[in-house]
Design an enzyme around this catalytic site. Sequence first.
Site, short mmCIF file in Angstrom:
data_model
loop_
_atom_site.label_atom_id
_atom_site.label_comp_id
_atom_site.label_asym_id
_atom_site.label_seq_id
_atom_site.Cartn_x
_atom_site.Cartn_y
_atom_site.Cartn_z
N TRP A 67 25.43 -22.96 -40.97
CA TRP A 67 25.58 -22.10 -42.15
C TRP A 67 26.97 -22.23 -42.79
CZ3 TRP A 67 23.95 -20.45 -37.33
CH2 TRP A 67 24.93 -19.93 -36.49
N GLU B 189 24.20 -14.26 -40.83
CA GLU B 189 24.89 -13.04 -40.40
C GLU B 189 23.91 -12.00 -39.85
OE1 GLU B 189 27.94 -12.52 -39.93
OE2 GLU B 189 28.74 -14.30 -40.89
N TYR C 122 29.77 -4.67 -43.17
CA TYR C 122 30.19 -5.93 -42.55
C TYR C 122 29.49 -7.13 -43.18
CZ TYR C 122 30.06 -9.94 -39.52
OH TYR C 122 30.11 -11.24 -39.07
N ASP D 254 33.22 -6.16 -37.87
CA ASP D 254 32.15 -5.89 -36.91
C ASP D 254 32.77 -5.60 -35.55
OD1 ASP D 254 33.03 -8.36 -36.06
OD2 ASP D 254 31.04 -9.29 -35.98
#
Length: 342
Positions: free
Chosen positions: A27, A40, A123, A141
């Site tokens: 990613w 994510e 987040y 996070d």
Amino acid sequence: MIKTDILERIADPLLAWSHAGRRMLPWRENKNPYRIWVSEIMLQQTRVEAVIPYFERFMEVFPDIRSLAMADDDLLLKNWEGLGYYSRARNLKKAAIVIMERYEGRMPDTWEELQELPGIGSYTAGAIASIAYGRSVPAVDGNVLRILSRLRMDEEYITRQNVKKRVEEELLPVMPDDRPGDFNQALMELGATVCIPNGEPKCGECPWKELCLAKEHNCMGDYPKKEKKKGRKIEPKTVLILKYGEDVAIHKRPERGLLAGLYELPNLEGRLSEGEVIGRLREKGLAPIRIEPLPDAVHVFSHKEWHMKAYAVRIDELTDADTYKKEDYLFVHPKETEERYP
């Protein structure tokens, strides 16, 4: 007293460290907001190494927002199978539908708009906005809270929402305006590979080893501070492997609640005896001809445990189709569950 001035010195050594040895992840190949978003969400509660094959398979089946918005629910959950926390997958689809309807298929680019989408909190919104769109917003996070807690010997509980909000506010002025995405990713990487949650942190590899107060006082294991979790609720279950010929019964769970919409082996509340199981099956219109006890098993969720007693039951001729439909029992070949049913 939290040493907030330490934050003013973290960016340069962190970015230099990250540039020298960051991991190549699928990613990170480009700044595609859709790929960043999916990654994510997958990375919540799941390690990077475990996520990679799931991510690559998911991208093959759902390569863009449009395909995700139009996804068949069973196919979506089947491609999420093994990652757990299935509400994450459902929220991905819900958010994709909103993006198609409200933003003409283009992912919004602000921290505020992203947080209005289902399943996206501060987040994830910060990660997408900073990495894909270059916005100077934090992505805080558990990893980030842990490393900053150790860095500053922060005595506050990182599980509290007000602590997360405070850390987001403290990071804003120290984020480099020209590299906010790199900064956020470097924080994530540091928490995932060096300042790790379980086991001894690799302080010798840390770019902050000269700044870290926990390292200076040799008390890394004392941080971060967390409130004790409540004990898990124990739920006894009796699980049934109902066999008719080569087929086995599966049952679809309700569309709300734990494991919503997924298929499972039929089960009954409590630990039932062979006689009780036979009685229950007869009440449902099934005719058991042989029952065999199986080994007990335990399945642990984050907030509860299933303590399971199990039986394999051979069923005689299926006669009452309406009963099976009402109970939502499907008799399928086991191979079908590998390919079709999540």
